[in-house]
Write an enzyme that holds these catalytic residues in place. Structure first.
Site, PDB file in Angstrom:
ATOM      1  N   CYS A 135       0.840  -1.208   0.000  1.00 53.94           N
ATOM      2  CA  CYS A 135       0.000   0.000   0.000  1.00 53.94           C
ATOM      3  C   CYS A 135       0.867   1.247   0.000  1.00 53.94           C
ATOM      4  CB  CYS A 135      -0.918  -0.017   1.223  1.00 53.94           C
ATOM      5  SG  CYS A 135      -1.950   1.453   1.351  1.00 53.94           S
ATOM      6  N   CYS A 138      -0.462   4.093   2.220  1.00 54.06           N
ATOM      7  CA  CYS A 138      -0.232   3.866   3.655  1.00 54.06           C
ATOM      8  C   CYS A 138       1.233   4.119   4.017  1.00 54.06           C
ATOM      9  CB  CYS A 138      -0.549   2.428   4.048  1.00 54.06           C
ATOM     10  SG  CYS A 138      -2.046   1.751   3.356  1.00 54.06           S
ATOM     11  N   ASP A 139       2.146   3.650   3.197  1.00 52.16           N
ATOM     12  CA  ASP A 139       3.549   3.552   3.627  1.00 52.16           C
ATOM     13  C   ASP A 139       4.543   4.424   2.861  1.00 52.16           C
ATOM     14  OD1 ASP A 139       2.790   1.656   5.519  1.00 52.16           O
ATOM     15  OD2 ASP A 139       2.974   0.015   4.091  1.00 52.16           O
TER      16      ASP A 139
END
Ligand code: NAP
Length: 321
Positions: A135, A138-139
């Site tokens: 992701c 997300c990261d």
């Protein structure tokens, strides 16, 4: 047999939000959590893009808060997986769980998401959250100024690869063929981005870490020559497709050719009274907040649907007392 007004299958942001809404509408609500309470988001360490948390939160904390909020209004969590459903006779629907229980519910909300496909190579699982990610939203932030590898040649790989150029020093897209699957528009954008490089006809054979336990390299194999080389990298983002968890419903609900659930504008599936929310139908957005929004919409539709049939519903044991 246990009777419920609402059965929510899945306990990610879509499921727990749906349960919050239906329970708060005074409808008896059971949530089948499946194996992992919270689903995919529970494995995400830091969550910085869920509104309402100015300093960010963690996946497990977000899930715990959502669970507590749904329970506050009476939703009951059952830590079991649904193994069988019968939608063929219409409402009330029958569900069986791996705990051996049989439930009947007047409406069912399906929120069991999709799983990113793994490469299945040594080191991949070991370094999840330590350099391996599925992701970018997300990261990506954790890879500022780093050299990033992206695996895949589809829309996700290129779109997420483009997004990662906001953070990384370089993004190397590793694709197993010499032709990308992604749309021409995305290919044009990616090829004109100076931070993006392509490594074609190549697969990742192994993810390697350093002595501190974070990713430091990938072993790459040229599928034409068989030659294996070690390539230094700080992160490996894997985008080789997603598999919606829809196999349980394949004979009873309409799915598209990729297995995603077909729903209408009211989040209703091909069976009246059965609704779906989150990644089980959404192959594009895949965010905790979009799943939560979906869960809210599905719940509101279910509440309305039940309201219109109130006179036809059998009283539940609790209501009859
Ligand atoms: P996808 O289209 O199935 O592409 C997966 C990519 O990963 C392919 O290039 C495939 O290679 C490669 N791959 C599969 N298994 C692999 C393995 N074991 N090792 C190495 N490479 C592997 O998946 P996606 O990109 O996630 O897209 C899914 C759907 O969402 C598509 O319909 C897509 O159009 C849509 N989507 C749209 C957008 C957008 O419109 N902006 C953004 C994201 C996704 P091959 O090409 O050789 O098969």
């Amino acid at each position: 047999m246990k009777r419920e007004r609402v059965a929510v299958i899945g306990s990610g942001p879509a499921g727990l939000t749906a349960a919050l809404y239906t329970a708060r509408a005074q409808l008896s609500t059971v949530v089948f959590t499946g194996k992992t309470l919270g689903g995919q988001i529970s494995t995400t360490h830091e969550v910085e893009n869920f509104p309402g948390f100015p300093n960010g939160t963690t996946g497990p904390e977000l899930v715990e808060n959502m669970k507590a909020q749904a329970e506050r209004f009476g939703a009951r969590l059952v830590y079991e997986s649904v193994t069988e459903v019968d939608f063929s006779q219409g409402t009330p629907f029958t569900l069986k769980t791996d705990g051996g229980e049989v439930y009947q519910a007047d409406t069912v909300l399906i929120t069991i998401g999709a799983n990113p496909r793994e490469l299945g190579v040594p080191g991949e699982r070991q370094y999840v959250g330590r350099g391996v990610s599925y992701c970018a939203t997300c990261d990506g932030f954790f890879f500022r100024g780093k050299d990033i590898s992206v695996v895949g040649g589809g829309d996700s790989a290129l779109q997420e690869g483009l997004f990662l150029t906001k953070f990384g020093r370089s993004v190397n897209i590793i694709h197993r063929r010499d032709e990308l699957r992604a749309s021409v528009a995305l290919q044009t954008r990616a090829k004109s981005n100076p931070k993006i490089h392509f490594t074609y006809n190549t697969v990742v054979d192994q993810v390697k870490g350093d002595e501190t336990g974070v990713v430091k390299a990938v072993m790459l194999r040229d599928v034409k020559t068989g030659q294996v080389t070690e390539k230094a990298t700080d992160g490996v983002f894997v985008f080789v497709g997603y598999d919606p968890n829809s196999w349980l419903f394949k004979d009873q609900l309409a799915l598209d050719e990729s297995g995603y659930m077909k729903i209408d504008h009211h989040m209703q599936t091909s069976v009246e009274g059965v609704f779906a929310a989150g990644e089980i139908h959404d192959s594009v957005f895949r965010q905790a907040i979009t799943a939560a929004g979906d869960g809210c919409k599905a719940a509101l539709s279910a509440i309305k649907w039940l309201g219109e049939r109130e006179h036809l519903l059998q009283p539940l044991d609790a209501e009859a007392v």
